[in-house]
Design a protein around this motif. Structure first.
Motif: not given
Length: 426
Positions: A111-124, A407-416
């Motif tokens: 997560r620390k590495r991915a935080a600086g890679r905003t272009s990487d969709s999987t990391s985001v 979970a990324a598939i349901f990002t927009k409507g992700l409920t608990i």
């Protein structure tokens, strides 16, 4: 923790609860399946040595003997062998806990590495949504290691391999923690007081681990790289107030402290000559003599095993190890471990390389070095337990990747409720 936002406090509490459970569940499982008395192999000797504060076969196992003696003093029951078997159950739970912490640190590194890679969709996707369920993959990864057949078999008898696993997994966790603190910030590298303390603890724990089993010598190359990088980096970094001035002095200061903590851990071997001088009931090698002491701790009577190497033999040994790996985790587990490793490599190459080096060293390389004949291949099963621990870490990362991918598939409507369903499916 009081000043944290409510959500962060809830996440932290969840992790603490998971950590307690990941120790208690395997420990209770091992206790329920614990051998009621001595078992085959070295179990009778180790139990007797611990009870009488004696000296077992080379290299003497002073750390295990002292811990075994301590647990034999529990004022409950009169079956000494059963009490000393209990030590393995407790150490098995500690090993699972350390794997849980190691997976947590590995995910923190990613997560620390991915935080600086905003272009990487999987990391985001992996970093943008931190959920109350994020501890579940780490929990499962540790639990998978806890119930792997070979490790389970050692956690219910008086043997040294659960202690070895506890020390190895502790070193794995501390090493990843040190990497996260020292190498994963935006400035490239920094050397903090906390990082120094972790490194000194690694050094002490490694020295102590050699007082249990010599396979921990294989940790030396990685340890030296860590100590070398830290010492050089700390020497080149700006000097803090109170630190020795000048590069040579500062390098010597850090190296001296690392060495001192290592020797402090290794000093557990002083038990051998001190106790041997009192002529205990079990006194292997008369270690009060210098020659006897050296023969025992260097395991001279065992030698280095067969040096009869051949390509055919090496291929058979490698195939046996890979089959063993599949038997511990099943094919779905091996697949998840592969996903976790590949993701780890792409997101944090140095840390993943560290875990891969440990896996290969304690897996295939150990198998080839021991070089058992085909009919004795089963004798090295317990020696490669540390490689199973590393693979469990990759499985934990792989489980998180699968969970976050769904979970990324349901990002927009992700409920608990949806997220809970995803966790159950994963």
């Amino acid at each position: 923790m009081r000043n944290m936002p409510l959500g962060s406090r809830f996440l932290k509490l969840n992790r603490y609860i998971a950590a307690v459970f990941i120790f208690c569940l395997p420990a209770l499982l091992y206790i329920c399946t614990l051998s009621p008395t001595v078992s085959v192999g070295d179990s009778p000797e180790l139990a007797a040595s611990a009870f009488t504060l004696g000296i077992a076969h080379p290299p003497g196992y002073p750390l295990y003997i002292l811990l075994g003696k301590g647990i034999s003093l529990i004022p409950a029951g009169d079956n000494i062998a059963h009490k000393i078997n209990l030590l393995s159950a407790i150490l098995g739970g500690i090993s699972a806990l350390f794997i849980y912490l190691a997976i947590t640190e590995a995910i923190g590194l990613i997560r620390k590495r991915a935080a600086g890679r905003t272009s990487d969709s999987t990391s985001v996707r992996l970093t943008s949504h931190v959920s109350q369920y994020d501890h579940v993959p780490t929990f499962l990864g540790a639990l998978i290691f806890a119930v792997s057949p070979i490790f389970w078999s050692q956690a219910v008898v008086a043997e040294v391999y659960t202690l070895n696993a506890a020390l190895f997994t502790g070193l794995l966790w501390l090493s990843l923690r040190w990497m996260k603190n020292q190498w994963s910030d935006s400035s490239g590298s920094r050397f903090t007081a906390h990082g120094s303390q972790v490194l000194y603890l690694i050094s002490f724990l490694w020295g102590l681990s050699l007082g249990n089993h010599h396979t921990m010598i294989a940790f030396l190359p990685v340890f030296l790289v860590f100590a070398g990088i830290y010492s050089v980096g700390a020497g080149l970094a700006p000097a803090q107030e109170g630190q020795p001035q000048g590069l040579p002095l500062r390098l010597m200061s850090h190296f001296s402290l690392v060495t001192l903590f290592f020797l402090f851990g290794l000093s557990i071997y002083l038990y051998l000559p001190v106790r041997s001088g009192q002529n205990p009931f079990m006194d292997w090698g008369d270690t009060e003599r210098v020659s006897g002491f050296l023969e025992v701790i260097l395991r001279k009577q065992f030698g280095l095993g067969s040096r009869d190497y051949s390509l055919e033999r090496a291929m058979a040994q490698t195939g046996y190890y890979l089959t063993l790996l599949r038997e511990q985790f099943t094919m779905p587990g091996v697949f998840l471990g592969g996903i976790g490793l590949s993701f780890f490599i792409r997101r944090d190459f140095p840390a993943s390389l560290f875990t891969l080096a440990l896996f290969l060293t304690y897996g295939i390389i150990t198998t080839l070095f021991l070089n058992p004949p085909y009919i004795d291949l089963g004798a090295m099963d317990v020696m490669v337990i540390p490689s199973f621990a590393v693979f469990s870490l990759w499985i934990g990362v792989g489980l998180l990747v699968v969970y976050k991918g769904i979970a990324a598939i349901f990002t927009k409507g992700l409920t608990i409720r949806k997220e809970r369903t995803i966790v159950i499916i994963t």
